[in-house]
Design a protein around this motif. Structure first.
Motif, PDB file in Angstrom:
ATOM      1  N   HIS A 135       2.889  -0.535   7.833  1.00  8.21           N
ATOM      2  CA  HIS A 135       2.242   0.735   8.141  1.00  8.21           C
ATOM      3  C   HIS A 135       3.046   1.572   9.132  1.00  8.21           C
ATOM      4  O   HIS A 135       2.616   2.676   9.492  1.00  8.21           O
ATOM      5  CB  HIS A 135       0.828   0.488   8.707  1.00  8.21           C
ATOM      6  CG  HIS A 135       0.000  -0.411   7.841  1.00  8.21           C
ATOM      7  ND1 HIS A 135      -0.444  -0.025   6.591  1.00  8.21           N
ATOM      8  CD2 HIS A 135      -0.443  -1.683   8.037  1.00  8.21           C
ATOM      9  CE1 HIS A 135      -1.145  -1.029   6.061  1.00  8.21           C
ATOM     10  NE2 HIS A 135      -1.159  -2.036   6.913  1.00  8.21           N
ATOM     11  N   ALA A 138       4.102   5.120   7.814  1.00  2.00           N
ATOM     12  CA  ALA A 138       2.962   6.028   7.666  1.00  2.00           C
ATOM     13  C   ALA A 138       2.456   6.497   9.030  1.00  2.00           C
ATOM     14  O   ALA A 138       2.087   7.674   9.205  1.00  2.00           O
ATOM     15  CB  ALA A 138       1.838   5.337   6.908  1.00  2.00           C
ATOM     16  N   LEU A 159      -6.167   5.556   9.242  1.00  2.00           N
ATOM     17  CA  LEU A 159      -5.435   4.817   8.214  1.00  2.00           C
ATOM     18  C   LEU A 159      -6.160   3.558   7.760  1.00  2.00           C
ATOM     19  O   LEU A 159      -5.621   2.781   6.962  1.00  2.00           O
ATOM     20  CB  LEU A 159      -4.037   4.440   8.754  1.00  2.00           C
ATOM     21  CG  LEU A 159      -3.094   5.612   9.053  1.00  2.00           C
ATOM     22  CD1 LEU A 159      -1.773   5.107   9.619  1.00  2.00           C
ATOM     23  CD2 LEU A 159      -2.845   6.438   7.799  1.00  2.00           C
ATOM     24  N   LEU A 161      -6.892   0.849   9.469  1.00  2.00           N
ATOM     25  CA  LEU A 161      -6.183  -0.334   9.954  1.00  2.00           C
ATOM     26  C   LEU A 161      -6.931  -0.897  11.152  1.00  2.00           C
ATOM     27  O   LEU A 161      -7.834  -0.264  11.707  1.00  2.00           O
ATOM     28  CB  LEU A 161      -4.753   0.039  10.388  1.00  2.00           C
ATOM     29  CG  LEU A 161      -3.849   0.717   9.363  1.00  2.00           C
ATOM     30  CD1 LEU A 161      -2.548   1.140  10.018  1.00  2.00           C
ATOM     31  CD2 LEU A 161      -3.573  -0.216   8.199  1.00  2.00           C
ATOM     32  N   GLU A 165      -2.950  -3.937  14.257  1.00  2.00           N
ATOM     33  CA  GLU A 165      -1.879  -3.539  13.339  1.00  2.00           C
ATOM     34  C   GLU A 165      -1.131  -2.312  13.860  1.00  2.00           C
ATOM     35  O   GLU A 165       0.099  -2.220  13.760  1.00  2.00           O
ATOM     36  CB  GLU A 165      -2.457  -3.252  11.955  1.00  2.00           C
ATOM     37  CG  GLU A 165      -2.895  -4.499  11.188  1.00  2.00           C
ATOM     38  CD  GLU A 165      -3.559  -4.169   9.872  1.00  2.00           C
ATOM     39  OE1 GLU A 165      -3.226  -4.802   8.853  1.00  2.00           O
ATOM     40  OE2 GLU A 165      -4.419  -3.252   9.856  1.00  2.00           O
TER      41      GLU A 165
END
Length: 408
Positions: A135, A138, A159, A161, A165
């Motif tokens: 990730h 992004a 996102l 998440l 993360e």
């Protein structure tokens, strides 16, 4: 905005790609630049040399102009529109030149902002097989401001998440990416750049011991990459040559198409020959260095002997300027695991270092000499005049601790 198109590093060190598309590599003659800054310093010379190899002659002026407008951090200070207008070229050509510059190591050079710089680096790291958190790209691409403000919760929610993360991506970015790519040009033997940030020094040559305890030299490029002309182009050239020998009409091609094929195959072969010759040259230079500096490789910097580029050049039948160009900005991995610049093998200050080492070896361990006292002894007893900071630098290169840490 960063491009999503995948691009390989295209500096001369990395132009050797396992891809068969070597035929597209272009070797160009020197061009004239419109650079705002003079291209005499090593970073600009390095970038200019690479773009002249990688781009056709018509793009040299705009490439040189872009290089001349990189700031001290390696970012582009002007827009592509300005560059295109100043060099009377198209926006597409300016974009192609910038894309090539951004593909040259250190990755991130030519970016227009920090966000683009980090995305370029992650793109190239992923291409060479290094693991990039799934990730991270992004997060940088879409939430760079929030990342800088440490709004990890907002990013995680956007996102979908976990906060952990996002934190892992942030840790990766801090530890593996460099927002000041141009600082890598000033990296020293210990891998620390001007800004004190660790930069990854990738060796160009490895010196190692074989099973017989002899030193061997391995040019990494030779082991990792094999260049060849695109088979399609080779086949087309073969058909053209066969048709000409038989006095027959070649394939249904225009004169421009035939010229294009011959030109690009010739340039690709020339490029490959130059790369192979460069590999052979750096290997021969390193073999001579190993022969001359065997004691250094066995026992460390205190055993480094005086060696000049002219001496190495004489041994291999080359001018010292050739040795200088071949080793400039390149690094060696020693058997002990240290990565050092080639320039460390060539030093005119060895005699002084030996004197400093002898002075320290003979000192009273209960009252070791300070750097200033070593300066005075060098001047009074040996007629060597040095500044205190120079003595400190030589002492550190000899891996000798300062006086307060040598005291027993």
């Amino acid at each position: 905005m960063p491009r999503s198109t995948s691009t390989r590093c295209r500096c001369v060190r990395c132009a050797a790609s396992p891809s068969p598309d070597a035929s597209a590599s272009t070797v160009s003659a020197s061009g004239t630049g419109h650079t705002r800054r003079p291209t005499t310093s090593r970073p600009t010379e390095y970038l200019s040399w690479n773009v002249r190899v990688l781009l056709p002659t018509r793009l040299h002026p705009v490439a040189e102009y872009l290089i001349g407008n990189l700031n001290d951090n390696g970012y582009l200070d002007i827009s592509l529109e300005e560059a295109a207008k100043a060099t009377k070229t198209s926006l597409a050509d300016a974009s192609e030149a910038l894309k090539t510059i951004q593909g040259i190591e250190p990755w991130g050079i030519g970016a227009r902002d920090t966000r683009e710089c980090l995305l370029i680096q992650m793109e190239h790291l992923a291409e060479i097989g290094e693991e990039v958190p799934p990730h991270a790209r992004a997060i940088v691409a879409d939430h760079f401001r929030e990342l800088g403000e440490h709004k990890f919760g907002d990013i995680a929610q956007a996102l979908r998440l976990t906060r952990e993360e996002v934190q892992a991506a942030w840790d990766y970015i801090k530890e593996n990416l460099n927002p000041f790519p141009a600082h890598a040009f000033a990296a020293g033997p210990d891998g620390t750049s001007i800004g004190g940030r660790q930069v990854a020094l990738r060796p160009d040559v490895i010196i190692f011991k074989n099973e017989q305890a002899d030193f061997e030299v391995d040019v990494i490029e030779s082991r990792r990459f094999s260049l060849r002309v695109n088979p399609v182009y080779r086949q087309l050239v073969g058909q053209l040559q066969a048709a000409r020998s038989a006095g027959q009409q070649a394939l249904a091609m225009s004169d421009d198409e035939r010229t294009h094929i011959r030109q690009y195959v010739t340039r690709a072969k020339f490029f490959i020959d130059n790369i192979n010759q460069r590999r052979q040259t750096i290997a021969r230079i390193t073999e001579v260095i190993v022969e001359c500096q065997r004691d250094f490789l066995e026992r460390g910097v205190q055993s480094l002997r005086p060696l000049t580029r002219a001496e190495v050049g004489e041994r291999i039948g080359m001018h010292e300027s050739t040795v200088s160009r071949a080793t400039a900005g390149k690094y060696v991995l020693l058997p002990g695991g240290q990565v050092i610049p080639f320039s460390m093998f060539f030093t005119a200050s060895l005699g002084t270092k030996d004197v400093i080492k002898n002075i320290i070896d003979a000192e009273d361990r209960s009252r070791p000499y300070s750097d200033q006292e070593i300066v005075e002894k060098l001047r009074g007893e040996h007629g060597i005049i040095l500044a205190r900071r120079t003595v400190a630098k030589y002492r550190e290169e000899l891996q000798i601790l300062p006086a307060r840490l040598r005291k027993r």
